[in-house]
Design a protein around this motif. Structure first.
Motif, PDB file in Angstrom:
ATOM      1  N   ALA A 154       0.839  -0.986   0.185  1.00  0.00           N
ATOM      2  CA  ALA A 154       0.229  -0.027  -0.199  1.00  0.00           C
ATOM      3  C   ALA A 154       0.849   1.217   0.100  1.00  0.00           C
ATOM      4  O   ALA A 154       2.026   1.175   0.519  1.00  0.00           O
ATOM      5  N   ASP A 155       0.526   2.227  -0.542  1.00  0.00           N
ATOM      6  CA  ASP A 155       0.996   3.649  -0.903  1.00  0.00           C
ATOM      7  C   ASP A 155       0.352   4.300   0.197  1.00  0.00           C
ATOM      8  O   ASP A 155      -0.632   4.889   0.093  1.00  0.00           O
ATOM      9  N   TYR A 156       1.141   5.210   1.199  1.00  0.00           N
ATOM     10  CA  TYR A 156       0.632   5.991   2.238  1.00  0.00           C
ATOM     11  C   TYR A 156       1.184   7.328   2.034  1.00  0.00           C
ATOM     12  O   TYR A 156       0.891   8.228   2.748  1.00  0.00           O
ATOM     13  N   ARG A 157       1.738   7.791   0.821  1.00  0.00           N
ATOM     14  CA  ARG A 157       2.150   9.015   0.732  1.00  0.00           C
ATOM     15  C   ARG A 157       1.068  10.071   0.659  1.00  0.00           C
ATOM     16  O   ARG A 157      -0.126   9.815  -0.180  1.00  0.00           O
ATOM     17  N   GLU A 158       1.189  11.287   1.166  1.00  0.00           N
ATOM     18  CA  GLU A 158       0.160  12.207   0.997  1.00  0.00           C
ATOM     19  C   GLU A 158      -0.279  12.749  -0.161  1.00  0.00           C
ATOM     20  O   GLU A 158      -1.337  12.982  -0.358  1.00  0.00           O
ATOM     21  N   ASP A 159       0.992  12.775  -1.158  1.00  0.00           N
ATOM     22  CA  ASP A 159       0.666  13.327  -2.276  1.00  0.00           C
ATOM     23  C   ASP A 159       0.337  12.290  -3.516  1.00  0.00           C
ATOM     24  O   ASP A 159       0.271  12.584  -4.564  1.00  0.00           O
ATOM     25  N   ALA A 160      -0.036  10.962  -2.985  1.00  0.00           N
ATOM     26  CA  ALA A 160      -0.482  10.094  -3.955  1.00  0.00           C
ATOM     27  C   ALA A 160      -1.925  10.323  -4.648  1.00  0.00           C
ATOM     28  O   ALA A 160      -2.667  10.701  -4.021  1.00  0.00           O
ATOM     29  N   ASP A 161      -1.567  10.195  -5.900  1.00  0.00           N
ATOM     30  CA  ASP A 161      -2.906  10.833  -6.655  1.00  0.00           C
ATOM     31  C   ASP A 161      -3.817   9.591  -6.968  1.00  0.00           C
ATOM     32  O   ASP A 161      -3.605   8.993  -8.190  1.00  0.00           O
ATOM     33  N   TYR A 162      -4.843   9.126  -6.191  1.00  0.00           N
ATOM     34  CA  TYR A 162      -5.596   8.064  -6.408  1.00  0.00           C
ATOM     35  C   TYR A 162      -6.776   8.503  -6.727  1.00  0.00           C
ATOM     36  O   TYR A 162      -7.292   9.482  -5.950  1.00  0.00           O
TER      37      TYR A 162
END
Length: 279
Positions: A154-162
């Motif tokens: 899972a990607d928990y980056r705040e700027d991840a664009d999903y």
């Protein structure tokens, strides 16, 4: 993910021993292509249960979890005897899984808040040291092919664009030894990952389908649709697939039917393979 188990099935390549984590977290094996099944009787396994199994260079590895601890065991004689390895990393890390990479073992461990740390061993898994921390990701079930590392996670980056209908879950790929990651396939519930002969297989349990990528994860296509599929391995010409409740299947492209093995009882059940599509 609903479960942290990252591998359910292993085959010792020089003998063909099949080892399976059962749905009740016990460990069983077969030395006769699934005709009969036995449990490992080593007292090391008297309590707790397995969370990961793998075979690397004819050495069988098991991560065994108890209420308070995780233990790493290995066997060089097909599971007849086992040795333990202690591993202790900063913070509350567990769920170790690893691969062979450049003649070293490269692994991931996950903290209690689902953040990843990568570790390595230069002595065949007897000692481990941290290498790279990736707090923006929860990555495990590592695999390697053609210069890439692949992982569930899972990607928990705040700027991840999903998008609004998307999740941060997926299959991820790295070409710089785990320093940076790119999601190559989105998933919405749970998936298992396995690389076999440089082909990337994704067991998508939500859609009850196994996907295959022949170009390092750039694109995926359907390999087989199978109810309750969990994990996949290959030995010789045969693919082996574990399922939640329908037993263990094997399939060869030279066969018109597959034989379904009962995963827990002795004997062989002959049924039509319920797969809809095999490439």
């Amino acid at each position: 993910f609903p479960t942290r188990r990252s591998s359910d099935l292993a085959i010792v390549t020089h003998t063909g021993k099949i080892v399976i984590i059962r749905s009740n977290s016990t460990l069983v094996y077969s030395d006769d292509n699934g005709a009969t099944w036995n449990s490992f009787t080593d007292p090391l396994f008297s309590s707790g249960g397995p969370s990961w199994i793998s075979e690397i260079d004819n050495r069988l590895w098991i991560v065994w979890k108890t209420v308070n601890s995780n233990f790493l065991y290995y066997s060089d004689n097909d599971g007849n005897t086992w040795s333990s390895v202690s591993y202790d990393f900063p913070g509350t890390y567990n769920d170790l899984s690893f691969i062979k990479l450049d003649n070293e073992l490269f692994g991931s461990v996950t903290s209690s808040n689902f953040r990843s740390l990568f570790v390595k061993s230069t002595d065949g898994g007897l000692t481990w040291e941290p290498t790279i921390s990736v707090p923006e990701y929860d990555l495990y079930s590592l695999n390697y092919a053609n210069g890439y590392i692949f992982a569930n996670g899972a990607d928990y980056r705040e700027d991840a664009d999903y998008g609004p209908d998307d999740t941060s879950l997926g299959i991820f790929r790295s070409n710089d030894y785990g320093a940076t990651w790119t999601r190559i396939y989105p998933i919405h519930d749970q998936a298992y990952l396995k690389v076999i002969d440089n082909v990337i297989y994704v067991v998508d349990t939500d859609n009850e389908e196994i996907l295959a990528s022949y170009n390092n994860g750039d694109t995926f296509e359907s390999f087989v649709e199978l109810s309750g599929c969990i994990d996949i391995c290959k030995f010789g010409e045969y693919f082996y697939i574990t399922t939640y409740s329908n037993g263990l299947y094997y399939y060869s492209k030279t066969m018109s039917l597959s034989i379904k093995w009962d995963k827990f009882a002795a004997g062989v059940n002959y049924d039509n393979f319920i797969a809809k599509n095999i490439t």
